[in-house]
Design an enzyme around this catalytic site. Structure first.
Site, mmCIF file in Angstrom:
data_model
loop_
_atom_site.group_PDB
_atom_site.id
_atom_site.type_symbol
_atom_site.label_atom_id
_atom_site.label_comp_id
_atom_site.label_asym_id
_atom_site.label_seq_id
_atom_site.Cartn_x
_atom_site.Cartn_y
_atom_site.Cartn_z
ATOM 1 N N GLY A 176 4.783 3.989 2.220
ATOM 2 C CA GLY A 176 5.904 4.809 1.786
ATOM 3 C C GLY A 176 5.811 5.125 0.312
ATOM 4 O O GLY A 176 4.949 4.592 -0.400
ATOM 5 N N ASN A 179 5.724 8.906 3.192
ATOM 6 C CA ASN A 179 5.503 9.576 1.921
ATOM 7 C C ASN A 179 5.926 11.029 2.036
ATOM 8 O O ASN A 179 5.388 11.778 2.854
ATOM 9 C CB ASN A 179 4.021 9.507 1.545
ATOM 10 C CG ASN A 179 3.597 8.141 1.059
ATOM 11 O OD1 ASN A 179 3.768 7.808 -0.105
ATOM 12 N ND2 ASN A 179 3.037 7.339 1.959
ATOM 13 N N HIS A 186 0.835 -1.191 0.000
ATOM 14 C CA HIS A 186 0.000 0.000 0.000
ATOM 15 C C HIS A 186 0.874 1.245 0.000
ATOM 16 O O HIS A 186 1.892 1.299 0.688
ATOM 17 C CB HIS A 186 -0.919 0.000 1.221
ATOM 18 C CG HIS A 186 -2.165 0.796 1.022
ATOM 19 N ND1 HIS A 186 -2.172 2.170 1.064
ATOM 20 C CD2 HIS A 186 -3.442 0.429 0.754
ATOM 21 C CE1 HIS A 186 -3.402 2.608 0.848
ATOM 22 N NE2 HIS A 186 -4.191 1.578 0.652
ATOM 23 N N HIS A 187 0.463 2.252 -0.782
ATOM 24 C CA HIS A 187 1.271 3.473 -0.897
ATOM 25 C C HIS A 187 1.334 4.246 0.416
ATOM 26 O O HIS A 187 2.208 5.092 0.606
ATOM 27 C CB HIS A 187 0.693 4.369 -1.999
ATOM 28 C CG HIS A 187 1.726 5.152 -2.745
ATOM 29 N ND1 HIS A 187 2.735 5.851 -2.103
ATOM 30 C CD2 HIS A 187 1.923 5.355 -4.070
ATOM 31 C CE1 HIS A 187 3.492 6.455 -3.008
ATOM 32 N NE2 HIS A 187 3.026 6.165 -4.211
ATOM 33 N N SER A 188 0.424 3.977 1.343
ATOM 34 C CA SER A 188 0.476 4.666 2.635
ATOM 35 C C SER A 188 1.710 4.269 3.433
ATOM 36 O O SER A 188 2.155 5.007 4.315
ATOM 37 C CB SER A 188 -0.787 4.367 3.447
ATOM 38 O OG SER A 188 -0.927 2.971 3.673
#
Length: 481
Positions: free
Chosen positions: A147, A325, A143-145
């Site tokens: 990083g 991020n 999941h992009h959350s």
């Protein structure tokens, strides 16, 4: 197993991470391995190297009922590595007839599979059969959350060893000459020097910076409110733009030296070259597929992802493993048009990018985005970010990878091809350098780009034509000198 680092037993999710979670954006990293998969060795490497290096590999997002709007927090949990290892059963006949397509179809299927939010949001998929580029393939989906591209790349490099010298980490590319922010002003001359011309130049640069920032921020606000790119072959149809579409990920390799040759001939940056290549390739594809007059010029915009971390020694990032991020973005215009001189695409990209470097919009975009999420809630911030993305045509990203080949979890890595899904655009363009090669990776809506391999070929052809033109330009210049 428990995460070795307990410093992040519970931590609020960043505004950027909350936005990624709300939109359901995930990273897909396809890695070709130089040997067949030795699953026990790779599993041990995941457990001892990767999970212990990044605390968020040991955390799950949990809604904080006590916080305003129930904002999620990262909460540490026990990790069973076997829960994150997937060995799919594919049709043997399909694999034997076309192994590349078998890998491609399987990775595309992941874009429609939701992640289990009850355990850490990452998983490895092993495809243990040879393709034309590798002896086996491993796909990391997360999941992009957790990083962004930089933090995930540094995690993998920090958990790897150099193939040239296994006693050390893989070397990263040397840092650029610029060490500050892209909007960094020249130092102000001392008033006592009496150099009023230098002082005037400094004041003028401040004025230009302020003016360009105002114009850029006005365009961003206009984009959120009403300004949108015209519909083209690259735009997702508005009647089906809100549904989740299956993404297909295709990639092609070309020589990093060819890009450097063009860079030298045009006296520009690597990023300028890649933006120019993208514009040239999309132009070739558009006029071939649409059949429209090749004298037409269509003004479009891309959302260029920018790493907000300071530019410094990249090896430092590797040794300390960046987390989270820290992305921001800028709107970069590009034209769909056919040019007689292929290097004009790079020249135009250089002009656009130099203009963007004289603006604070990159910094303000991130600050304002975080302000909106913190003060007006996740739904409002995500809605505005979604509108911003849907009104531009493509997402463009250029990620920095190691300068030499590496071994990951005891396996030599032949190539790396990162991309994302969950974004509203129908086309996303990623570039990623690895060793002496650079990958162009396209994430396309499967139904809309059924000829995506032809589009991918346009990128390779554009590089070839530009390289030849750059070599001729340098030869001509050398002869004249």
């Amino acid at each position: 197993m428990e995460c070795a680092d307990n410093s992040m037993a519970e931590e609020p999710m960043s505004p950027a991470g909350r936005g990624m979670e709300e939109m359901g954006i995930c990273i897909v990293l396809v890695m070709g391995l130089g040997t067949p998969v030795n699953l026990p060795v790779f599993r041990a490497g995941i457990e001892t190297e990767l999970v212990t290096s990044l605390p968020r590999f040991c955390c799950i997002p949990v809604m904080d009922e006590s916080a305003k709007d129930g904002n999620p927090r990262w909460v540490q949990t026990a990790v069973n590595v076997d829960d994150h290892i997937v060995i799919p059963r594919l049709d043997a006949a399909a694999v034997a007839s076309d192994p590349e397509k078998a890998v491609e179809d399987y990775v595309a299927s992941l874009s429609l599979l939701p992640m289990d939010m009850c355990r850490p949001l990452w998983e490895f998929h092993f495809l243990d059969f040879p393709t034309s580029e590798a002896a086996s393939t491993v796909v990391l989906r997360l999941h992009h959350s957790i990083g962004d591209g930089t933090s995930i790349t540094t995690l993998l490099v920090a958990a790897s060893r150099s193939m040239v010298n296994p006693a050390r980490l893989p070397a990263m590319p040397p840092p650029p000459k610029r060490t500050g922010a892209i909007y960094q002003l020249p130092p102000r001359p001392p008033l006592s020097s009496g150099d009023y011309l230098a002082l005037f130049a400094w004041v003028w640069s401040c004025f230009v910076l302020a003016w360009h920032t105002l114009v850029d921020m006005t365009l961003i606000v206009a984009t959120i409110l009403f300004l949108s790119d015209p519909p083209t072959l690259f735009t997702r149809p508005r009647d089906g733009g809100e549904s989740r579409c299956r993404k297909r990920f295709v990639h092609r390799t070309f020589s990093f030296d060819d890009v450097k040759l063009i860079k030298t001939a045009m006296n520009c940056t690597i990023n300028d070259v890649l933006v120019g290549v993208t514009s040239a390739a999309l132009s070739q594809y558009y006029f071939r597929e649409s059949g429209e007059s090749n004298t037409k010029i269509i003004a479009l915009r891309s959302c260029v992802l920018v790493d907000a971390r300071p530019v410094s020694t990249r090896q430092t990032y590797v040794t300390r493993v960046e987390t989270g991020n820290q992305l921001t973005g800028l709107i970069c215009p590009f034209n769909i048009t056919l040019k007689d001189d292929p290097l004009e695409y790079v020249h135009e990209a250089k002009r656009f990018m130099n203009r963007k470097k004289k603006s604070l919009a990159v910094m303000f975009t991130r600050v304002i985005g975080e302000f909106l999420v913190k003060n007006f809630g996740l739904k409002t911030g995500t809605f505005i970010f979604h509108r911003f993305l849907t009104r531009t045509t493509i997402i463009f990203s250029n990620a920095i990878g190691p300068a030499e080949h590496m071994t990951l979890c005891g396996h030599p890595v032949a190539f790396m091809a990162p991309s994302i899904y969950g974004q509203p655009q129908a086309l996303t363009v990623h570039y990623h350098n690895y060793g002496s090669d650079i990958k162009v990776v396209l994430a396309v809506d499967d139904e809309q780009f059924q000829d995506c391999h032809q589009l991918l070929g346009d990128f390779v052809e554009s590089i070839r034509i530009m390289k030849n033109a750059a070599a001729l330009k340098m030869l001509t210049t050398s002869i004249h000198n």
